[in-house]
Design a protein around this motif. Structure first.
Motif, mmCIF file in Angstrom:
data_model
loop_
_atom_site.group_PDB
_atom_site.id
_atom_site.type_symbol
_atom_site.label_atom_id
_atom_site.label_comp_id
_atom_site.label_asym_id
_atom_site.label_seq_id
_atom_site.Cartn_x
_atom_site.Cartn_y
_atom_site.Cartn_z
ATOM 1 N N ILE A 119 36.059 43.782 40.111
ATOM 2 C CA ILE A 119 36.966 44.778 39.515
ATOM 3 C C ILE A 119 38.213 44.963 40.380
ATOM 4 C CG2 ILE A 119 37.195 47.160 38.733
ATOM 5 C CD1 ILE A 119 34.171 47.150 38.194
ATOM 6 N N PRO A 120 38.074 45.319 41.698
ATOM 7 C CA PRO A 120 39.290 45.517 42.494
ATOM 8 C C PRO A 120 39.908 44.209 42.998
ATOM 9 C CG PRO A 120 37.372 46.007 43.833
ATOM 10 C CD PRO A 120 36.858 45.723 42.447
ATOM 11 N N LEU A 121 39.095 43.187 43.255
ATOM 12 C CA LEU A 121 39.613 41.977 43.897
ATOM 13 C C LEU A 121 40.119 40.936 42.904
ATOM 14 C CD1 LEU A 121 37.010 41.480 46.788
ATOM 15 C CD2 LEU A 121 39.228 42.642 46.835
ATOM 16 N N LEU A 122 39.530 40.872 41.721
ATOM 17 C CA LEU A 122 39.948 39.893 40.729
ATOM 18 C C LEU A 122 40.599 40.529 39.506
ATOM 19 C CD1 LEU A 122 36.890 37.444 40.745
ATOM 20 C CD2 LEU A 122 39.051 37.252 42.001
ATOM 21 N N GLY A 123 40.573 41.854 39.457
ATOM 22 C CA GLY A 123 41.179 42.537 38.325
ATOM 23 C C GLY A 123 40.412 42.380 37.027
ATOM 24 N N GLU A 124 39.114 42.055 37.123
ATOM 25 C CA GLU A 124 38.310 41.881 35.921
ATOM 26 C C GLU A 124 37.939 43.237 35.328
ATOM 27 O OE1 GLU A 124 34.903 39.436 36.455
ATOM 28 O OE2 GLU A 124 36.048 37.682 37.113
ATOM 29 N N LYS A 125 37.850 43.263 34.017
ATOM 30 C CA LYS A 125 37.420 44.475 33.320
ATOM 31 C C LYS A 125 35.919 44.398 33.064
ATOM 32 C CE LYS A 125 41.859 45.330 31.044
ATOM 33 N NZ LYS A 125 42.561 45.516 29.736
ATOM 34 N N GLN A 175 38.348 32.764 43.331
ATOM 35 C CA GLN A 175 39.798 32.735 43.485
ATOM 36 C C GLN A 175 40.316 31.322 43.747
ATOM 37 O OE1 GLN A 175 40.552 35.600 46.619
ATOM 38 N NE2 GLN A 175 40.957 37.239 45.151
#
Length: 301
Positions: A119-125, A175
């Motif tokens: 969530i915070p590191l890859l911006g996944e929902k 990443q």
């Protein structure tokens, strides 16, 4: 020669992955056995990576040459290798005190931690279904650890630390997916701990008490290299979404190793916690498969 379609080799991919999973158990089993025979944890970690590095160089350097060491992302490769090293170090320390089934079960919560970190590191929902599965998975970890009871051992916190490092490793792997060759990543992953630990381990080297212990100090790295090569090969023949559930066979192999080699049975609490963690992990895998997101697990390095 024409290459067979990938779907025609799914059975081969599943077989290679299953053998690789057994290899991961062999790493942990060898580490615990060496620790019980008086080899310091740092020396066990160094042997594990040094032997792995040698095998990777033998396998890939003749074909890749100096390009094997080149990376466009040196800082990410370094951080990724450091996370993997931290996971191994903490896991091996925990194995000195805990049954192999306990450390294996706690590490199974890897996909759950990866889901949160994404969530915070890859911006996944991450939707409410997967958040719910994450909460259930952590409940399973608590069932195994039992911080409220007499069965709790402080070394379980080392396993939690190993789990966290492994999750960071897989976030960095996501990443870098498609940006670096597997061979280069394996060299960096093996070289960093080998070089960092050499000045500490070699001057205070503990000689093995027998030839068998000496052989195992080399074999542990062979287990690691072969297991990871098999797992990598498996992904060439079958999709990650198909292979992901195979890793849960490791609980069976860990239970067998614990019984046959160390004479320990998994406790009912460990089995219950494992069932909860695996159930949550499989649900996350199901949701990610629907969304087309790769499903990862912590490695055994």
């Amino acid at each position: 020669m024409a290459v067979a379609p990938r779907e025609d080799k799914t059975a081969l991919g599943l077989t290679l992955m299953a053998i690789g999973v057994i290899g991961f158990t062999c790493i942990d089993t060898s580490a615990k056995w060496l620790l019980q025979h008086g080899i310091p944890a740092l020396q066990v970690v160094w042997c594990r990576y040094a032997a792995h590095l040698v095998l990777v160089l033998v396998a890939f350097f003749p074909r890749e040459g100096k390009a094997l060491f080149h990376t466009e992302h040196p800082w990410k490769q370094t951080l990724r290798a450091a996370a993997l090293f931290g996971s191994t170090m903490l896991n091996f320390l925990a194995l000195g005190y805990l049954p192999i089934t306990v450390t294996t079960t706690i590490m199974f919560a890897g996909p759950i931690v990866v889901t949160l970190l994404a969530i915070p590191l890859l911006g996944e929902k991450v939707g409410p279904h997967r958040i719910g599965a994450v909460c259930v998975g952590f409940l399973g970890v608590l069932v195994v650890m039992q911080p409220w009871g007499a069965e709790f051992h402080p070394a379980m916190l080392l396993s939690v630390g190993a789990l966290s490092c492994a999750a960071l490793y897989f976030i960095l792997t996501r990443q870098m997916a498609g940006k670096e060759s597997n061979a280069t990543s394996q060299v960096w992953g093996g070289a960093l701990p080998t070089l960092l630990l050499a000045p500490v381990v070699l001057p205070s080297w503990e000689a093995p008490e027998s030839a068998g212990v000496g052989v195992m100090m080399g074999v542990i790295g062979i287990f690691g290299a072969v297991a990871h090569m098999l797992a990598t090969a498996a992904h060439r023949y079958a999709d990650a979404s198909v292979l992901a559930p195979v890793v849960y066979l490791q609980l069976l192999s860990a239970a067998a190793a614990g019984l046959l080699i160390f004479g320990t049975w998994p406790t009912p609490w460990t089995l219950l916690g494992a069932a909860i963690i695996i159930g949550a992990g499989l649900y996350i895998w199901h949701r990610e498969r629907q969304r087309g997101v790769p499903h990862h697990r912590p490695p055994r390095m």
